[in-house]
Design a protein around this motif. Structure first.
Motif, PDB file in Angstrom:
ATOM      1  N   PRO A 150       0.727  -1.052   0.024  1.00  0.00           N
ATOM      2  CA  PRO A 150       0.007  -0.113  -0.037  1.00  0.00           C
ATOM      3  C   PRO A 150       0.934   1.352   0.099  1.00  0.00           C
ATOM      4  O   PRO A 150       0.262   2.264  -0.404  1.00  0.00           O
ATOM      5  CB  PRO A 150      -0.890  -0.145   1.329  1.00  0.00           C
ATOM      6  CG  PRO A 150      -1.025  -1.808   1.390  1.00  0.00           C
ATOM      7  CD  PRO A 150       0.285  -2.310   0.975  1.00  0.00           C
ATOM      8  N   GLY A 151       1.963   1.305   0.623  1.00  0.00           N
ATOM      9  CA  GLY A 151       2.905   2.570   0.453  1.00  0.00           C
ATOM     10  C   GLY A 151       3.964   2.685  -0.601  1.00  0.00           C
ATOM     11  O   GLY A 151       4.787   3.731  -0.833  1.00  0.00           O
ATOM     12  N   ASP A 152       3.520   1.659  -1.600  1.00  0.00           N
ATOM     13  CA  ASP A 152       4.567   1.835  -2.934  1.00  0.00           C
ATOM     14  C   ASP A 152       4.215   2.786  -3.959  1.00  0.00           C
ATOM     15  O   ASP A 152       4.893   2.456  -5.046  1.00  0.00           O
ATOM     16  CB  ASP A 152       4.972   0.471  -3.107  1.00  0.00           C
ATOM     17  CG  ASP A 152       5.664  -0.541  -2.097  1.00  0.00           C
ATOM     18  OD1 ASP A 152       6.180   0.062  -1.329  1.00  0.00           O
ATOM     19  OD2 ASP A 152       5.533  -1.698  -2.336  1.00  0.00           O
ATOM     20  N   PHE A 153       2.831   3.361  -3.987  1.00  0.00           N
ATOM     21  CA  PHE A 153       2.405   3.797  -5.218  1.00  0.00           C
ATOM     22  C   PHE A 153       2.453   5.093  -5.274  1.00  0.00           C
ATOM     23  O   PHE A 153       1.862   6.207  -5.921  1.00  0.00           O
ATOM     24  CB  PHE A 153       0.859   3.490  -5.212  1.00  0.00           C
ATOM     25  CG  PHE A 153       0.651   1.830  -5.390  1.00  0.00           C
ATOM     26  CD1 PHE A 153       1.015   1.483  -6.687  1.00  0.00           C
ATOM     27  CD2 PHE A 153       0.473   1.138  -4.460  1.00  0.00           C
ATOM     28  CE1 PHE A 153       0.653   0.059  -7.018  1.00  0.00           C
ATOM     29  CE2 PHE A 153       0.105  -0.232  -4.929  1.00  0.00           C
ATOM     30  CZ  PHE A 153       0.342  -0.857  -5.984  1.00  0.00           C
ATOM     31  N   SER A 154       3.556   5.976  -4.685  1.00  0.00           N
ATOM     32  CA  SER A 154       3.809   7.251  -4.845  1.00  0.00           C
ATOM     33  C   SER A 154       4.113   7.649  -6.311  1.00  0.00           C
ATOM     34  O   SER A 154       4.869   6.837  -6.868  1.00  0.00           O
ATOM     35  CB  SER A 154       5.258   7.488  -4.003  1.00  0.00           C
ATOM     36  OG  SER A 154       5.575   9.109  -4.398  1.00  0.00           O
ATOM     37  N   GLY A 155       3.650   8.594  -6.890  1.00  0.00           N
ATOM     38  CA  GLY A 155       3.798   8.875  -8.278  1.00  0.00           C
ATOM     39  C   GLY A 155       3.017   8.068  -9.178  1.00  0.00           C
ATOM     40  O   GLY A 155       3.151   8.400 -10.458  1.00  0.00           O
ATOM     41  N   ALA A 156       1.914   7.452  -8.578  1.00  0.00           N
ATOM     42  CA  ALA A 156       0.919   6.779  -9.521  1.00  0.00           C
ATOM     43  C   ALA A 156      -0.066   7.303 -10.415  1.00  0.00           C
ATOM     44  O   ALA A 156      -0.548   6.792 -11.350  1.00  0.00           O
ATOM     45  CB  ALA A 156       0.487   5.473  -8.568  1.00  0.00           C
ATOM     46  N   ALA A 157      -0.182   8.537  -9.869  1.00  0.00           N
ATOM     47  CA  ALA A 157      -1.358   9.236 -10.548  1.00  0.00           C
ATOM     48  C   ALA A 157      -1.288   9.455 -12.167  1.00  0.00           C
ATOM     49  O   ALA A 157      -0.167   9.725 -12.512  1.00  0.00           O
ATOM     50  CB  ALA A 157      -1.497  10.795  -9.814  1.00  0.00           C
ATOM     51  N   GLY A 158      -2.349   8.938 -12.756  1.00  0.00           N
ATOM     52  CA  GLY A 158      -2.473   8.862 -14.136  1.00  0.00           C
ATOM     53  C   GLY A 158      -1.622   7.915 -14.897  1.00  0.00           C
ATOM     54  O   GLY A 158      -1.303   8.006 -16.282  1.00  0.00           O
ATOM     55  N   ARG A 159      -0.800   7.032 -14.066  1.00  0.00           N
ATOM     56  CA  ARG A 159      -0.272   5.836 -14.883  1.00  0.00           C
ATOM     57  C   ARG A 159      -0.599   4.555 -14.837  1.00  0.00           C
ATOM     58  O   ARG A 159      -1.419   4.418 -13.868  1.00  0.00           O
ATOM     59  CB  ARG A 159       1.185   5.999 -14.367  1.00  0.00           C
ATOM     60  CG  ARG A 159       2.050   7.435 -14.327  1.00  0.00           C
ATOM     61  CD  ARG A 159       3.522   7.395 -14.023  1.00  0.00           C
ATOM     62  NE  ARG A 159       4.007   8.588 -13.991  1.00  0.00           N
ATOM     63  CZ  ARG A 159       5.475   8.714 -14.135  1.00  0.00           C
ATOM     64  NH1 ARG A 159       6.328   7.545 -14.130  1.00  0.00           N
ATOM     65  NH2 ARG A 159       6.015  10.097 -14.150  1.00  0.00           N
TER      66      ARG A 159
END
Length: 415
Positions: free
Chosen positions: A107-116
């Motif tokens: 759950p903490g691994d998705f930094s920067g995931a927005a829009g990708r």
């Protein structure tokens, strides 16, 4: 009849191998396809040899995939992929997205995931440390990802399947992909992702066979029939289905002499976030559920010689079942915390003492690592393993059917 006599009937059952092969012959048994229909028809026919089989359809959120494609834009290469069951769709022309490798996908691994389109690694599903695919998908969606790609870690196997758990609600497009596709996209690529599907109201059969005992309650042996289209769904779960048939054959001549009877339940839509058994149990009255003394769920019982019972958080259930195995000279591991990875979890939600018998728990190198892939075929299952697992299941069923009322009552008492 003694325990030894009962297990002797199972050991001498030549039909176990034939049943297993016939179930695999029906195909991967994806719910809602002709393959699953063939599987249910076969199981209904074979169970009917032991008594009246009740067909009890229950609803689930159906979904049909019309197209699933993943293309590397720079090279035009079509990448191996398969849709996660029930996943949200894309526009007809697909989505152009940049990929982002999010490693394990905790759950903490998705930094920067927005829009990708985010990548996360598929994990061996039968471990105390596993982070389930749907937990990763939910975390990616919460982080604003535009699509989710779960990567099969082993090369040469192809893509990994599984459920999105969306059930007609909000979601993002989600695909399983191969290790080779994952290695390419982990570099950071632009892809075109197309996933066209349609939601619809659906029902799945539930097959129920009862063999009454001396009392009014039953031991419920359950197994799910539905699977995935990539292989034969052999370990998961032709093994449990074949064992359930074998146990029914062994119990039939002796059920009336036992303290409690046997109920065999064959569920569908298990791979759809356990939807079939949930709907079936939710529809039962309190009186009907009180007659279910114990559930023994058979799901993926071969692929390793080592067996574990997942005992759903019920403190007294593990010792009861391991003692039953010991009486038959069989070794059985236990895992007490509730794991929501098969139909036993829905029985547990209704406070019915429930356990899942499974092979390969905490053994990530076992053949069970190939579940949900095209490699889940009958050649992964040595018949001796399936016979041994069925014998162990028989020891548990015999103990549960013949135990005193006080012994069963103790399973429901507080520690």
């Amino acid at each position: 009849m003694t325990l030894a006599d009962f297990l002797g009937r199972i050991a001498a059952d030549d039909a176990l191998a034939a049943d297993f092969a016939a179930i695999c012959d029906t195909g991967g048994r994806l719910q809602g396809t002709p393959s699953a229909e063939r599987g249910f028809a076969l199981m209904e026919e074979r169970l009917s040899a032991f008594g009246t089989v009740w067909k009890e359809p229950v609803p689930y959120a159906g979904w049909r995939c019309h197209e699933a494609r993943l293309t590397d834009v720079a090279t035009g290469r079509e990448l191996d992929c398969t849709p996660l069951l029930g996943a949200a769709g894309t526009p007809v022309d697909g989505l152009l997205l940049d990929t982002l490798d999010c490693g394990r996908g905790a759950p903490g691994d998705f930094s920067g995931a927005a829009g990708r389109a985010v990548l996360a690694r598929h994990e061996y599903p039968f471990s105390a440390q596993t982070i389930h695919r749907r937990v990763k998908l939910a975390a990616a969606q919460e982080a604003g990802a535009a699509a989710f790609l779960i990567v099969q870690p082993e090369a040469g196997v192809g893509p990994v399947s599984g459920s999105s758990g969306r059930a007609g609600g909000q979601g993002i497009p989600a695909l399983g992909i191969s290790a080779e596709a994952g290695a390419l996209l982990a570099e950071g690529r632009r892809v075109r992702l197309t996933l066209l599907g349609s939601d619809h109201a659906a029902t799945t059969p539930t097959l129920v066979l009862t063999m009454p005992g001396r009392g009014n309650d039953y031991v419920v042996v359950s197994a799910h029939l539905d699977g995935h289209p990539l292989g034969e769904s052999a370990i998961d779960n032709a093994t449990g289905l074949a064992a359930a048939l074998c146990l029914a054959r062994a119990v039939r001549p002796v059920a009336a002499q036992c303290e409690r009877g046997l109920m065999v339940c064959i569920f569908g839509a298990e791979e759809w976030a356990l939807a079939g058994s949930k709907a079936w149990l939710d529809g039962k009255t309190m009186a009907e559920k009180r007659r279910m003394a114990l559930n023994i769920n058979l799901d993926s019982i071969a692929g390793s010689p080592n067996l574990t019972v997942l005992t759903s958080g019920f403190a007294r259930l593990g010792p009861f079942l391991t003692d039953a195995a010991k009486k038959a000279g069989r070794s059985l591991r236990t895992h007490r915390p509730l794991m929501r990875n098969s139909d036993h979890a829905n029985f547990a939600d209704h406070q019915i003492r429930a356990a899942r018998l499974i092979a390969g728990f905490n053994e990530p190198d076992s053949a069970l690592r190939l579940l949900l892939t095209g490699a889940d075929r009958r050649d992964l299952v040595p018949m001796r393993q399936l016979q041994d697992a069925t014998m162990t299941a028989g020891a548990l069923v015999w103990e549960a059917m013949t135990a005193s009322e006080d012994a069963i009552a103790r399973l429901y008492s507080a520690m």
